[in-house]
Design a protein around this motif. Structure first.
Motif, mmCIF file in Angstrom:
data_model
loop_
_atom_site.group_PDB
_atom_site.id
_atom_site.type_symbol
_atom_site.label_atom_id
_atom_site.label_comp_id
_atom_site.label_asym_id
_atom_site.label_seq_id
_atom_site.Cartn_x
_atom_site.Cartn_y
_atom_site.Cartn_z
ATOM 1 N N SER A 91 66.731 41.288 37.411
ATOM 2 C CA SER A 91 66.533 41.636 36.005
ATOM 3 C C SER A 91 65.060 41.833 35.668
ATOM 4 C CB SER A 91 67.115 40.539 35.098
ATOM 5 O OG SER A 91 66.339 39.350 35.178
ATOM 6 N N VAL A 92 64.177 41.395 36.542
ATOM 7 C CA VAL A 92 62.739 41.526 36.292
ATOM 8 C C VAL A 92 62.303 42.967 36.556
ATOM 9 C CG1 VAL A 92 60.427 40.756 36.933
ATOM 10 C CG2 VAL A 92 62.319 39.116 36.883
ATOM 11 N N ASP A 93 61.673 43.573 35.554
ATOM 12 C CA ASP A 93 61.198 44.948 35.665
ATOM 13 C C ASP A 93 59.716 44.931 36.056
ATOM 14 O OD1 ASP A 93 60.613 47.614 35.485
ATOM 15 O OD2 ASP A 93 61.072 47.816 33.336
ATOM 16 N N PHE A 94 59.402 45.449 37.238
ATOM 17 C CA PHE A 94 58.030 45.433 37.736
ATOM 18 C C PHE A 94 57.259 46.693 37.361
ATOM 19 C CE2 PHE A 94 59.814 42.103 40.335
ATOM 20 C CZ PHE A 94 58.754 41.236 40.547
ATOM 21 N N ASN A 95 57.879 47.603 36.675
ATOM 22 C CA ASN A 95 57.201 48.839 36.337
ATOM 23 C C ASN A 95 56.009 48.586 35.419
ATOM 24 O OD1 ASN A 95 58.638 51.367 37.416
ATOM 25 N ND2 ASN A 95 60.335 50.087 36.705
ATOM 26 N N ASN A 96 54.840 49.049 35.883
ATOM 27 C CA ASN A 96 53.621 49.049 35.075
ATOM 28 C C ASN A 96 53.178 47.663 34.610
ATOM 29 O OD1 ASN A 96 51.540 50.758 34.171
ATOM 30 N ND2 ASN A 96 52.329 50.687 32.062
ATOM 31 N N ILE A 97 53.419 46.616 35.421
ATOM 32 C CA ILE A 97 52.951 45.270 35.091
ATOM 33 C C ILE A 97 51.926 44.815 36.124
ATOM 34 C CG2 ILE A 97 55.183 44.702 34.040
ATOM 35 C CD1 ILE A 97 55.679 42.823 36.461
ATOM 36 N N THR A 98 51.297 43.680 35.855
ATOM 37 C CA THR A 98 50.398 43.056 36.820
ATOM 38 C C THR A 98 51.127 41.901 37.487
ATOM 39 O OG1 THR A 98 48.438 43.637 35.515
ATOM 40 C CG2 THR A 98 48.199 41.858 37.124
ATOM 41 N N ALA A 99 51.286 41.980 38.803
ATOM 42 C CA ALA A 99 52.088 40.995 39.529
ATOM 43 C C ALA A 99 51.293 40.452 40.710
ATOM 44 C CB ALA A 99 53.396 41.612 40.025
ATOM 45 N N ALA A 100 51.772 39.314 41.243
ATOM 46 C CA ALA A 100 51.169 38.712 42.423
ATOM 47 C C ALA A 100 52.243 38.434 43.445
ATOM 48 C CB ALA A 100 50.449 37.413 42.054
ATOM 49 N N GLU B 46 49.204 46.755 38.633
ATOM 50 C CA GLU B 46 48.285 46.098 39.560
ATOM 51 C C GLU B 46 49.038 45.044 40.347
ATOM 52 O OE1 GLU B 46 44.679 44.577 37.876
ATOM 53 O OE2 GLU B 46 44.498 46.228 36.442
ATOM 54 N N LEU B 47 48.641 44.878 41.613
ATOM 55 C CA LEU B 47 49.280 43.890 42.475
ATOM 56 C C LEU B 47 48.209 43.093 43.203
ATOM 57 C CD1 LEU B 47 52.016 42.825 43.644
ATOM 58 C CD2 LEU B 47 51.699 44.456 45.517
ATOM 59 N N GLU B 48 48.288 41.765 43.094
ATOM 60 C CA GLU B 48 47.416 40.889 43.865
ATOM 61 C C GLU B 48 48.225 40.254 44.975
ATOM 62 O OE1 GLU B 48 44.158 39.529 40.476
ATOM 63 O OE2 GLU B 48 45.690 38.095 41.117
ATOM 64 N N VAL B 49 47.663 40.270 46.190
ATOM 65 C CA VAL B 49 48.339 39.686 47.345
ATOM 66 C C VAL B 49 47.501 38.503 47.821
ATOM 67 C CG1 VAL B 49 49.276 40.062 49.651
ATOM 68 C CG2 VAL B 49 49.280 41.936 47.984
ATOM 69 N N TYR B 50 48.068 37.295 47.662
ATOM 70 C CA TYR B 50 47.353 36.073 48.028
ATOM 71 C C TYR B 50 47.595 35.788 49.504
ATOM 72 C CZ TYR B 50 46.226 35.430 43.165
ATOM 73 O OH TYR B 50 45.707 35.609 41.904
ATOM 74 N N MET B 51 46.543 35.949 50.282
ATOM 75 C CA MET B 51 46.652 35.954 51.734
ATOM 76 C C MET B 51 46.229 34.594 52.261
ATOM 77 S SD MET B 51 45.242 39.833 52.312
ATOM 78 C CE MET B 51 46.225 40.071 53.780
ATOM 79 N N ARG B 52 47.215 33.789 52.606
ATOM 80 C CA ARG B 52 46.941 32.413 53.002
ATOM 81 C C ARG B 52 46.604 32.284 54.488
ATOM 82 N NH1 ARG B 52 51.372 28.543 50.377
ATOM 83 N NH2 ARG B 52 52.747 29.528 51.888
ATOM 84 N N SER B 53 46.976 33.285 55.277
ATOM 85 C CA SER B 53 46.694 33.219 56.713
ATOM 86 C C SER B 53 46.744 34.624 57.290
ATOM 87 C CB SER B 53 47.713 32.314 57.424
ATOM 88 O OG SER B 53 49.023 32.823 57.249
ATOM 89 N N PRO B 54 46.093 34.850 58.431
ATOM 90 C CA PRO B 54 46.147 36.170 59.069
ATOM 91 C C PRO B 54 47.516 36.416 59.698
ATOM 92 C CG PRO B 54 44.961 34.630 60.459
ATOM 93 C CD PRO B 54 45.259 33.898 59.180
ATOM 94 N N THR B 55 47.774 37.651 60.078
ATOM 95 C CA THR B 55 49.053 37.969 60.714
ATOM 96 C C THR B 55 48.920 39.260 61.513
ATOM 97 O OG1 THR B 55 51.432 38.248 60.301
ATOM 98 C CG2 THR B 55 49.954 39.334 58.753
#
Length: 593
Positions: free
Chosen positions: A212-221, A242-251
């Motif tokens: 039900s969550v609409d991600f269109n045109n929002i700021t998300a993480a 906008e999208l922020e990706v919290y990178m806790r470790s390499p991969t």
């Protein structure tokens, strides 16, 4: 001859009637002959936790391997629908990281897979279709979560407590054999981040997606860079502001495994783009698979053979390991393009390829360098109502947060299992998993885990390991049925020696390097609970049970009571073929029912 078949009903100490009629056990009186033919199977009742791939395989294989009418099976499924992982996980971009043509039961190929790596919905459709074709649904009790199973030494069975997932009400059942087919990754969890539930906007977990969550045109993480994040990020990047990706470790982001079959069979010698893991099968491809089963079989075999051969990458400092590290590093840099030095420095691991489960995924690295995506390398201090606060003091204002942070690794079952002495697996496994071949636990009779810790969770394709472990458990059931065995439990010294082999073997594998993974129970340094060899090596090891590694409690006073009256099954019917299978025109295998 002595020993008539008389009722010997089992009434458990919990007051729950365990009613099956067995021939008299003769345990307390003089030994007499059972009035039965040689190895006549006794009735066996089996309970399985879960109706995903393991449960469906169990139902199918029990029908194939056990005598009709000699057993009962119930698949207890906590969800309102069967399918396991592929029913529960519906996040954007979900797909399998094993080529689709080898992600079906090995005896039940699907020639019309849409893509080389199948989407979750198509895999769920495959399992639903399989259940329809083979009548598996009659064994299922949906919305039924097993809470507890207690073994009774006298009765030789488990008393089981089941919770109705809808109403919360409890009920009882029982079984001679308990099978844990719920898998290792089946209980998702929120990350251990302070204030995680203080966030005022939508908070989602990859394993419990809110559509039900609409991600269109929002700021998300998105928190995390594991296999789910790698699939979610490219999907969200296309729609969010906008999208922020919290990178806790390499991969490591790898090229596809098994893609050699595409080059050989489908693209007529053309190279597969190493950065593009996906391929959409054409109508001509699918028609060829359908019309030529041998061609399709060769295609499937090439995929599996390549994956088994590539097991060599897990040998630390091997030529193949060093080669693939170089190839993947260059490919990851190519896909990120010029610049992005901080991202490149962070995301390429210092540990070898495979120390953590390798994540093939096209589009992820490309998404990270898009203008509307920001990789965040600072650790999270806490979640606040308006977003995420990082350790540098910055508050990142967000409209939605996605936790792609994985599962509570279920090395121990998600339900309580107690043995005849009243000890639970949690109490017994004080120093970590204690599971022989990933299937049998000492001191817990008639209890089988399908591909548990110590099996092949990173060694190749999983379905063949599920199938062969299911067959192993059924062979144990058949031995119980036909040899008058009430309880069989694996010996601790057999497991101790397997683990000693694990420990010595893994001194030279990449898994012992300094990375945290669920292979090591989410620790950096720990015993590595992965089979010491490729998938095919595991299958060879478990294909035929080592009966000498088990202890037995017999239902009858004499372990040879199953020999019965001197007759075999074919005696009564006077079946000429059944009474003379060893009389033959040439030397071939024969057996006697």
């Amino acid at each position: 001859m002595g020993g008539s078949e008389m009722p010997n009903s089992l009434n458990g100490v919990d007051g729950f009637s365990h009613n099956y009629d067995y021939p008299l056990s003769h345990v307390n009186g003089p030994y007499t002959i059972l009035n039965q033919y040689h190895s006549k199977p006794t009735k066996l009742r089996v309970a399985c936790v879960g109706a995903g791939a393991s449960g469906l395989c169990l139902a199918y294989k029990m029908e194939k391997m056990l005598e009709p009418g000699s057993w009962e099976l119930t698949l207890y499924e906590k969800n309102p629908q069967f399918g396991g992982t592929w029913y529960e996980n519906t996040y954007p971009g979900i797909a399998c990281d094993i080529p689709s043509h080898d992600y079906n039961f090995t005896w039940d190929p699907k020639p019309d897979w849409t893509t080389f790596f199948a989407a979750g919905k198509e895999i769920q459709g495959y399992f639903e279709g399989f259940a329809e074709r083979h009548g598996s649904k009659k064994y299922m009790q949906l919305n039924s979560r097993i809470e507890e199973a207690n073994w009774n030494n006298e009765d030789g069975c488990y008393s089981i407590t089941i919770r109705d997932s809808k109403t919360g009400s409890m009920r009882k059942d029982w079984a001679h054999v308990l099978v844990n087919g719920s898998g290792i990754l089946n209980n998702w969890k929120w990350p251990d981040i302070e204030g995680i539930h203080d966030f005022k906007g939508p908070l989602l977990h990859s394993a419990c997606w809110d559509h039900s969550v609409d991600f269109n045109n929002i700021t998300a993480a998105v928190i995390g860079v594991g296999s789910t994040s790698i699939q979610i990020v490219p999907s969200l990047q296309k729609v969010v502001k906008e999208l922020e990706v919290y990178m806790r470790s390499p991969t490591w982001i790898s090229p596809p495994f098994g893609a050699g079959a595409l080059t050989d069979n489908l693209q007529k010698g053309e190279d597969v783009d190493p950065g593009q893991r996906q391929y959409t099968f054409t109508e001509a491809d699918i028609k060829k698979f359908k019309d030529d089963p041998e061609y399709h079989l060769e295609f499937r075999k090439k995929i599996e053979a390549e994956i088994n051969i590539l097991f060599g990458i897990y040998k630390q400092n091997s030529e193949l390991s060093n080669q693939i590290r170089d190839v993947i590093t260059k490919e990851m840099h190519r896909r990120m393009g010029p610049g992005h030095d901080e991202l490149k420095k962070f995301i390429v691991p210092k540990w070898s390829v495979g120390c953590r489960r390798i994540s093939p995924g096209d589009g992820f690295l490309e998404a990270l360098i898009k203008n509307n995506v920001t990789p965040v390398f600072n650790d999270i201090e806490r979640v606040v109502p308006e977003g995420i606060k990082t350790v540098d003091g910055k508050v990142h204002k967000l409209d939605a947060i996605v936790c792609a942070t994985g599962f509570e690794v279920a090395f121990q079952p998600a339900f309580t299992v107690r043995n005849g002495e009243g000890n639970s697996i949690k109490e017994d496994w004080t120093e970590g998993p204690n599971l022989y071949m990933g299937v049998s636990a000492p001191r817990f009779p008639n209890f089988y885990t399908i591909v548990g810790p110590g099996a092949t969770w990173s060694n190749g394709t999983l379905i063949p390991s599920i199938e062969t472990t299911v067959e192993y458990a059924i062979k144990c059931m058949k031995k119980m049925q036909t040899e008058g065995i009430k309880a069989m439990s694996v010996k601790q010294d057999a497991l101790d020696e397997i683990y000693a082999h694990f420990d010595e073997y893994h001194k030279t594998t990449v898994w012992q390097e300094d990375c945290r993974s669920w292979f090591k129970n989410e620790k950096y340094k720990n015993r590595i609970y992965l089979w010491p060899g490729a998938t095919i090596h595991f299958l060879k090891s478990i294909k035929t049970p080592r009966w000498e590694d088990y202890d037995y409690v017999y239902r009858y006073k004499n372990r040879f009571a199953f020999l019965g009256t001197g007759d075999v099954k074919a005696t009564a019917s006077k079946d000429i073929w059944g009474l003379s299978p060893y009389i033959r025109n040439y030397d071939h295998d024969w057996d006697i029912d």
